[in-house]
Design an enzyme around this catalytic site. Structure first.
Site, PDB file in Angstrom:
ATOM      1  N   LYS A  87      36.550  41.297  31.962  1.00 29.37           N
ATOM      2  CA  LYS A  87      37.886  40.804  32.303  1.00 29.37           C
ATOM      3  C   LYS A  87      38.797  40.857  31.085  1.00 29.37           C
ATOM      4  O   LYS A  87      38.376  40.553  29.969  1.00 29.37           O
ATOM      5  CB  LYS A  87      37.786  39.370  32.824  1.00 29.37           C
ATOM      6  CG  LYS A  87      39.115  38.772  33.289  1.00 29.37           C
ATOM      7  CD  LYS A  87      38.901  37.357  33.796  1.00 29.37           C
ATOM      8  CE  LYS A  87      40.200  36.716  34.248  1.00 29.37           C
ATOM      9  NZ  LYS A  87      39.976  35.325  34.742  1.00 29.37           N
ATOM     10  N   SER A 104      41.710  34.079  38.873  1.00 27.81           N
ATOM     11  CA  SER A 104      42.347  35.122  38.078  1.00 27.81           C
ATOM     12  C   SER A 104      41.420  36.286  37.742  1.00 27.81           C
ATOM     13  O   SER A 104      41.866  37.277  37.164  1.00 27.81           O
ATOM     14  CB  SER A 104      42.873  34.506  36.779  1.00 27.81           C
ATOM     15  OG  SER A 104      41.813  33.973  35.995  1.00 27.81           O
ATOM     16  N   SER A 144      38.537  30.515  38.891  1.00 27.45           N
ATOM     17  CA  SER A 144      38.880  31.934  38.763  1.00 27.45           C
ATOM     18  C   SER A 144      37.724  32.914  38.918  1.00 27.45           C
ATOM     19  O   SER A 144      37.953  34.112  39.020  1.00 27.45           O
ATOM     20  CB  SER A 144      39.569  32.184  37.418  1.00 27.45           C
ATOM     21  OG  SER A 144      40.838  31.581  37.421  1.00 27.45           O
TER      22      SER A 144
END
Length: 464
Positions: A81, A157, A181
């Site tokens: 990520k 996210s 997330s």
């Protein structure tokens, strides 16, 4: 073995490497081809380094041929990520305010451990700006879309990480979870994802949102997550908050079941509004635990709405973050608004929220004297249209009431798919354990998975 290399789990890949029936190079090439085919449509990756990935795959292939694999993930394609530092690649955090020139000399702990264990790093996955909200879009990278329905959000996210795994762009991914997330996009895209106990996976630097933020794996199945956690939980001295290292392989005992485990099922935590279709699907799925021999009770954990406590921490963190940004013009207007609310929070209010956070943690410690696990819906809604922060009036925290309380308490919490809406959208079930009981959460998830195997999107339909 599946003819589609991109549909194989990390465990299946490693078994094939060991047997000599597959090579890391052919698998990496297949994954890169899948990225070429689908990334423009779904926007999972914001950076792909083909040359580096193939170079790492070739080195892995040589090690396997010589019978000397480097570690537990040698040759497995992995994505990182874009909130997590990766040496040699810019970490832009979904923001136009960060200079891509760097320098970028450091690996975060999770990245470093994956390298040490031979993983093939593919690239960086998309995130909303600084990971501030529960959907994945930004002015820098655009909108990330759900492979089950491209007009719907995959959540966030860690939305790019979820889409990468769901689409076969690598079997495993590293995500972060500051308020849900990992679990939000796992729920919306039908994957398994776990937020480990706070400090279980070392993190550095500390998230600007503070000690609610965790790092964890997102995978096709529970066994892959256990494998990833075994590697990612290795120690790193840079994390002052890290737990003392516990040498263990999280795959050990994974299939021993949950007979006689005491499980509390809460449909709404006693206060949350939940879409009736979601509530019905989760209630039906929870019966699986009883079928597996667990002692199941309908029981709310008994705490009040934790939203105000979490928002005080999160909004104050956003305010502190934006004080470090010189040019605020390119920023997400929603982030600016949240930070502005954070600027109005007083020191006394922050201290009060910290005390209430501690009380919440104590409450859950006491709750787990009577119950080994708590299960809830992962989310109050199904995936909604892209381009909006929330399907209801308010902020992203208004439709995620089940996730952020356990960021405040630091407990391990996982999302596992438990069904589909009439519109064909995945629904997640959340499994929460006592602090430090990561292995128990994984074991319960694995037991559930044996009865309700994870179903991925039709990759043949997605691929050209």
């Amino acid at each position: 073995m599946s003819a589609d290399l991109c549909a194989l789990t990390a465990g299946a890949l490693l078994e094939a490497y060991r047997a000599g029936t597959l090579s890391p190079v052919e698998v990496t090439r297949a994954v890169l081809t899948r990225i070429d085919a689908l990334n423009a449509r779904f926007n999972a990756f914001c950076l792909v380094d083909r040359e580096s990935a193939l170079r790492e795959a070739q080195a892995s292939e040589t090690r396997w041929r010589e019978g000397q694999p480097k570690g537990l993930l040698d040759g497995v394609p992995v994505s990182i990520k874009d909130l997590i530092l990766t040496r040699g690649w810019p970490t832009l955090r979904g923001s136009k305010t960060i200079d891509p020139k760097g320098p970028w000399h450091d690996d975060a702990p999770a990245t470093a451990r994956l390298r040490e264990h031979g993983a093939v790093l593919l690239g960086k996955t998309t995130t909303p700006e600084f990971g501030w909200k529960g959907v994945t879009d930004s002015a820098l990278t655009g909108i990330t879309r759900n492979p089950w329905h491209p007009d719907k959000t995959p959540g966030g996210s860690s939305g790019g990480a979820a889409v990468a795994v769901a689409c076969g762009m690598g079997p495993v991914a590293v995500g972060t979870d500051g308020g849900g997330s990992i679990r939000i996009p796992s729920g919306f895209t039908g994957l398994f994802g776990i937020k480990p106990s706070f400090g279980r996976v070392p993190a550095w630097p500390l998230s600007p949102f503070g000690t609610v933020a965790h790092v964890g794996p997102m995978t096709h199945d529970v066994t892959d997550a256990a494998l990833m956690l075994t590697v990612m939980s290795l120690p790193d001295a840079r994390d002052w908050h890290a737990l003392p290292y516990e040498p263990r392989d999280y795959r050990a005992g994974l299939d021993t079941g949950i007979r006689d485990a005491r499980i509390a099922y809460s449909s709404n935590l006693g206060y949350a509004e939940v879409d009736p279709e979601i509530a019905a699907l989760v209630k039906q799925a929870v019966s699986v635990f009883a079928d597996l021999g667990a002692k199941l009770d309908e029981k709310h954990p008994g705490f009040d709405n934790a939203g105000p406590i979490f928002q005080t921490h999160w909004f104050a963190g956003a305010a502190a973050l934006l004080r470090t940004v010189k040019n605020k013009k390119p920023l997400d207007p929603g982030l600016i608004d949240v930070a502005a609310q954070g600027e109005r929070i007083t020191a006394a209010e922050i201290l009060d929220a910290q005390m209430k956070r501690g009380a919440l943690g104590t409450h859950m410690n006491l709750f787990h004297r009577d119950y080994d696990l708590l299960v809830t819906p992962t989310l109050a809604v199904a995936a909604f249209d892209v381009g909006q922060e929330s399907p209801v009036k308010g902020r992203w925290t208004d439709w995620t009431p089940f996730t952020y309380p356990f960021n405040l308490t630091g407990q391990p919490a996982a999302s596992i798919p438990c069904g589909f809406t009439k519109a064909g959208l995945p629904v997640g079930l959340q499994i929460v354990g006592p602090r430090y009981a990561d292995a128990l959460v994984l074991r319960a998830a694995r037991a559930f998975e044996t009865a309700r195997p994870v179903r991925l999107p039709d990759l043949a339909r997605l691929a050209p």
